[in-house]
Motif scaffolding. Structure first.
Motif, mmCIF file in Angstrom:
data_model
loop_
_atom_site.group_PDB
_atom_site.id
_atom_site.type_symbol
_atom_site.label_atom_id
_atom_site.label_comp_id
_atom_site.label_asym_id
_atom_site.label_seq_id
_atom_site.Cartn_x
_atom_site.Cartn_y
_atom_site.Cartn_z
ATOM 1 N N VAL A 76 0.842 -1.196 0.000
ATOM 2 C CA VAL A 76 0.000 0.000 0.000
ATOM 3 C C VAL A 76 0.881 1.251 0.000
ATOM 4 O O VAL A 76 1.911 1.291 0.670
ATOM 5 N N ARG A 77 0.473 2.252 -0.768
ATOM 6 C CA ARG A 77 1.124 3.568 -0.647
ATOM 7 C C ARG A 77 0.387 4.334 0.443
ATOM 8 O O ARG A 77 -0.789 4.656 0.310
ATOM 9 N N ARG A 144 9.100 6.155 -3.865
ATOM 10 C CA ARG A 144 8.225 5.221 -3.160
ATOM 11 C C ARG A 144 7.581 5.892 -1.948
ATOM 12 O O ARG A 144 7.606 7.104 -1.814
ATOM 13 N N ASN A 145 6.992 5.090 -1.077
ATOM 14 C CA ASN A 145 6.258 5.632 0.065
ATOM 15 C C ASN A 145 7.118 6.603 0.870
ATOM 16 O O ASN A 145 8.223 6.246 1.301
ATOM 17 N N VAL A 146 6.641 7.808 1.047
ATOM 18 C CA VAL A 146 7.382 8.819 1.805
ATOM 19 C C VAL A 146 7.148 8.581 3.297
ATOM 20 O O VAL A 146 6.009 8.528 3.753
ATOM 21 N N VAL A 147 8.234 8.432 4.042
ATOM 22 C CA VAL A 147 8.125 8.167 5.473
ATOM 23 C C VAL A 147 8.406 9.443 6.246
ATOM 24 O O VAL A 147 9.084 10.350 5.773
ATOM 25 N N CYS A 148 7.867 9.499 7.471
ATOM 26 C CA CYS A 148 8.096 10.695 8.275
ATOM 27 C C CYS A 148 7.945 10.381 9.756
ATOM 28 O O CYS A 148 7.313 9.393 10.143
ATOM 29 N N HIS A 149 8.510 11.251 10.565
ATOM 30 C CA HIS A 149 8.262 11.222 12.002
ATOM 31 C C HIS A 149 6.789 11.538 12.224
ATOM 32 O O HIS A 149 6.280 12.544 11.748
ATOM 33 N N ASN A 150 6.080 10.643 12.931
ATOM 34 C CA ASN A 150 4.638 10.900 13.063
ATOM 35 C C ASN A 150 4.105 10.605 14.463
ATOM 36 O O ASN A 150 2.916 10.359 14.630
ATOM 37 N N GLU A 160 2.250 18.993 10.815
ATOM 38 C CA GLU A 160 2.877 19.719 9.717
ATOM 39 C C GLU A 160 3.855 18.815 8.959
ATOM 40 O O GLU A 160 3.905 18.836 7.715
ATOM 41 N N ILE A 161 4.630 18.020 9.702
ATOM 42 C CA ILE A 161 5.561 17.087 9.069
ATOM 43 C C ILE A 161 4.799 16.070 8.222
ATOM 44 O O ILE A 161 5.171 15.769 7.078
ATOM 45 N N TYR A 162 3.721 15.536 8.787
ATOM 46 C CA TYR A 162 2.905 14.557 8.066
ATOM 47 C C TYR A 162 2.306 15.164 6.799
ATOM 48 O O TYR A 162 2.264 14.519 5.738
ATOM 49 N N ALA A 163 1.853 16.405 6.878
ATOM 50 C CA ALA A 163 1.285 17.067 5.707
ATOM 51 C C ALA A 163 2.315 17.179 4.584
ATOM 52 O O ALA A 163 1.992 16.975 3.403
ATOM 53 N N TRP A 164 3.560 17.481 4.940
ATOM 54 C CA TRP A 164 4.598 17.578 3.914
ATOM 55 C C TRP A 164 4.898 16.218 3.298
ATOM 56 O O TRP A 164 5.185 16.115 2.102
ATOM 57 N N ALA A 165 4.834 15.164 4.109
ATOM 58 C CA ALA A 165 5.035 13.814 3.556
ATOM 59 C C ALA A 165 3.975 13.505 2.507
ATOM 60 O O ALA A 165 4.270 12.945 1.441
ATOM 61 N N LYS A 166 2.726 13.866 2.791
ATOM 62 C CA LYS A 166 1.654 13.639 1.827
ATOM 63 C C LYS A 166 1.860 14.489 0.574
ATOM 64 O O LYS A 166 1.655 14.009 -0.554
ATOM 65 N N HIS A 167 2.250 15.746 0.751
ATOM 66 C CA HIS A 167 2.489 16.620 -0.403
ATOM 67 C C HIS A 167 3.591 16.048 -1.302
ATOM 68 O O HIS A 167 3.458 16.029 -2.533
ATOM 69 N N LEU A 168 4.675 15.603 -0.677
ATOM 70 C CA LEU A 168 5.784 15.032 -1.449
ATOM 71 C C LEU A 168 5.337 13.804 -2.219
ATOM 72 O O LEU A 168 5.650 13.635 -3.402
ATOM 73 N N SER A 169 4.606 12.932 -1.550
ATOM 74 C CA SER A 169 4.154 11.702 -2.187
ATOM 75 C C SER A 169 3.268 11.996 -3.390
ATOM 76 O O SER A 169 3.451 11.423 -4.475
ATOM 77 N N GLU A 170 2.323 12.895 -3.230
ATOM 78 C CA GLU A 170 1.417 13.223 -4.325
ATOM 79 C C GLU A 170 2.136 13.952 -5.457
ATOM 80 O O GLU A 170 1.893 13.691 -6.642
ATOM 81 N N HIS A 171 3.041 14.842 -5.093
ATOM 82 C CA HIS A 171 3.733 15.651 -6.090
ATOM 83 C C HIS A 171 4.605 14.797 -7.002
ATOM 84 O O HIS A 171 4.779 15.120 -8.188
ATOM 85 N N PHE A 209 13.624 5.060 -5.491
ATOM 86 C CA PHE A 209 14.008 6.318 -4.863
ATOM 87 C C PHE A 209 13.192 6.464 -3.586
ATOM 88 O O PHE A 209 11.976 6.268 -3.589
ATOM 89 N N LYS A 210 13.870 6.810 -2.486
ATOM 90 C CA LYS A 210 13.200 6.854 -1.186
ATOM 91 C C LYS A 210 13.426 8.204 -0.509
ATOM 92 O O LYS A 210 14.543 8.731 -0.504
ATOM 93 N N ILE A 211 12.346 8.732 0.082
ATOM 94 C CA ILE A 211 12.381 10.025 0.763
ATOM 95 C C ILE A 211 11.850 9.856 2.182
ATOM 96 O O ILE A 211 10.890 9.114 2.408
ATOM 97 N N GLY A 212 12.473 10.553 3.133
ATOM 98 C CA GLY A 212 11.989 10.541 4.507
ATOM 99 C C GLY A 212 12.186 11.885 5.176
ATOM 100 O O GLY A 212 13.113 12.632 4.835
#
Length: 566
Positions: A76-77, A144-150, A160-171, A209-212
């Motif tokens: 799942v993404r 791939r799935n953007v991970v973040c401190h949550n 705010e951190i979670y919102a940026w993770a979603k923005h990055l993933s969608e973008h 490619f992975k982003i966190g």
């Protein structure tokens, strides 16, 4: 500069795939086999699924002249690892119907289903979309799935951190319509699809490619293991921007010195409004300069090492049209999760559960799926997965807390606060029997390994000391083994390479200590080191720092210095 080589077979496949369509629909319709064609199996990764087979059954099925017991892993993404109780129940239903009654939390903060049959693959993926989630770009040569401190109770900045993770993933999502056509019966375009991938192009990226996004002092996502890491910088509980770290990655290959794990380097700072622009252009640089002839040399870490960090930064800033600011000071203290109940300033409760290897299934000992199903029916907050394969039941109302506590007790859910420090910080990949790359056991071996190591730490007076243990069935690094203070990497069936000396905060790689060890040899090798640590450690000294100071291994900070197995 390296001579330009012929593109790999995978590059040619992507180029002629018609933006990831291939012949996937024809393969799915073929009832004569439980598999898809080899080319379609590669393209399916971009759609969030891997073809696998049950390796426990391979020899017997071969003896009976049957094809392998094929099944599919579906991922799942889920940027940031957050889902609602309703979504939890929908995923639970799919797991029980199509996924052998099991959900697995991955080290990338999402769910995987295992053992999905080909004839159920479309229903599973459509069901995930019905839950307002999806699987596109959960695998494949894309971001791939953007991970973040949550952890919502550790900082007021988590939303705010979670919102940026979603923005990055969608973008950074692929734009192809193939996913909706194949899995959701979307409208088809006659003839050759007249579409483009404005970011990825028709060949997408050279490799995954992975982003966190990390929030100091918690490095719970192992930000230096990411191709692109963003380290949130705050002042007076206000987010002012992100340090930018590039070039991390865990994978390598045994016996190939040109491959190695690498830590990301911090190259500067950007304000929040420039985050998406930075991420997109880092991806573009890798798209244009990554190695497309050798997939083992195709990650961003090799692009940077081949050309140099100054070159990469200059190329990035040239595309941005502005320069990154100097990096801001930060400090990490740990890479783990905090277990148990915590109440935040708003009066809401949050419970972090420890889930060994992230595996959620009902067993005679613990009814994980049933318990969480019942909790989801009364819970009004959300569920948050961690990159350490654990689960946060977040935003629990005061009135609901007793109901959840009763369900935890009824279904025998363990309290990870009572676990050893080693168990609390242990990760493993899936490995056998489903992963086609696995060379040795990992998830199935971890409980046995812990049962043998925990008494050694207890005898040394270290039972509650936090020590990171990472176990991987192969050198590809899904469990981030090269950032474990103790890292074990499968070499062959029952044999492991033992790595020691990573930093507890995730800022230093470990180093090969012994190679080709059996389980007994692993335990016998670690026993005197653990005893030595118990006797001679300095105040607050971590196990990883101790083994370096005591001379068991040398310090390793750069990928090219990494000692690998032969």
């Amino acid at each position: 500069m390296k001579e330009r080589m012929r593109p790999s077979e995978e590059e040619e496949l992507k180029a002629r795939s018609r933006y990831l369509r291939g012949t996937i629909e024809e393969s799915l319709a073929d009832i004569a086999t439980g598999a898809v064609s080899p080319d379609d199996a590669k393209l399916l990764k971009f759609h969030g699924t891997y073809q696998q087979d049950d390796r426990d059954l391979r020899n017997e099925r071969l003896r009976q002249k049957l094809e392998p017991a094929y099944g599919f892993m579906v991922r799942v993404r889920m940027p940031g690892g957050v889902c609602s109780p309703k979504q939890w129940l929908q995923l639970d239903e799919l797991a029980c119907r199509y996924g052998h009654g099991s959900l697995r939390i991955t080290t990338r903060q999402t769910f995987q289903f295992h053992g999905v049959l080909k004839r159920h693959l479309k229903a599973t993926i459509a069901g995930i979309n019905h839950a307002l989630l999806n699987t596109i770009a959960a695998c494949g040569d894309v971001n791939r799935n953007v991970v973040c401190h949550n952890n919502p109770y550790l900082s007021p900045l988590h939303e705010e951190i979670y919102a940026w993770a979603k923005h990055l993933s969608e973008h950074l999502l692929p734009k192809t319509r193939a996913y909706h056509e194949i899995w959701l019966d979307g409208e088809r375009v006659a003839g050759t699809p007249a579409e483009e991938e404005p970011l990825y192009g028709k060949c997408y990226l050279p490799r995954k490619f992975k982003i966190g996004i990390a929030l100091p002092p918690y490095n719970d996502i192992d930000v230096f293991a990411q191709d692109l890491g963003f380290i949130a910088i705050a002042e007076d509980n206000a987010l002012i921007g992100f340090n930018v770290a590039v070039g991390g990655g865990m994978g390598m290959s045994h016996g190939e010195p040109a491959t190695y794990p690498r830590l990301a380097e911090v190259i500067g700072f950007c304000s929040p409004d420039r985050l998406l622009e930075v991420a997109e252009n880092v991806v573009r640089v890798q798209r244009d300069f990554g190695d497309r002839s050798n997939r083992k040399h195709a990650r961003l870490k090799y692009t940077i090492d081949d050309r140099g960090t100054p070159w990469f930064k200059a190329e990035l800033e040239s595309r941005l049209g502005w320069s990154l600011e100097p990096a801001r000071p930060f400090r990490f203290e740990s890479t783990g999760d905090r277990f148990g109940w915590v109440q935040d300033e708003r009066g809401e409760w949050h419970l972090t559960l420890g889930i060994l290897s992230g595996r959620l299934r009902d067993t005679p000992e613990v009814a994980w799926l049933t318990a969480l199903r019942e909790i989801a029916r009364v819970h009004e907050g959300d569920f948050r997965l961690t990159t350490n394969q654990n689960l946060i039941i977040a935003r629990i109302r005061e009135a609901t807390k007793p109901k959840i506590e009763a369900l935890l007790d009824r279904y025998r859910i363990p309290d990870a606060q009572h676990w050893s420090g080693l168990r609390q910080h242990a990760l493993s990949c899936v490995a056998l029997p489903t992963c086609g790359l696995a060379m040795a056991e990992s998830e199935r071996w971890l409980p046995t390994l812990l049962a043998r190591l925990e008494p050694l730490f207890k005898k040394a007076g270290l039972e509650k000391d936090a020590i990171t243990l990472r176990v991987s069935g192969c050198p590809n690094g899904c469990a981030r083994p090269y950032l474990g203070e103790i890292g074990l990497v499968g070499k062959s069936l029952g044999k492991y390479s033992l790595y020691l000396g990573a930093a507890f905060d995730g800022s230093r790689l470990n180093t090969l200590y012994r190679d080709g060890l059996s389980e007994d040899e692993v335990v016998d090798t670690l026993a005197p080191i653990i005893a030595h640590f118990g006797r001679d450690r300095r105040p607050a000294e971590s196990f990883g720092d101790f083994v370096v100071r005591a001379g068991y291994v040398s310090e390793c900070n750069a990928g090219r210095e990494f000692q690998r197995s032969a």
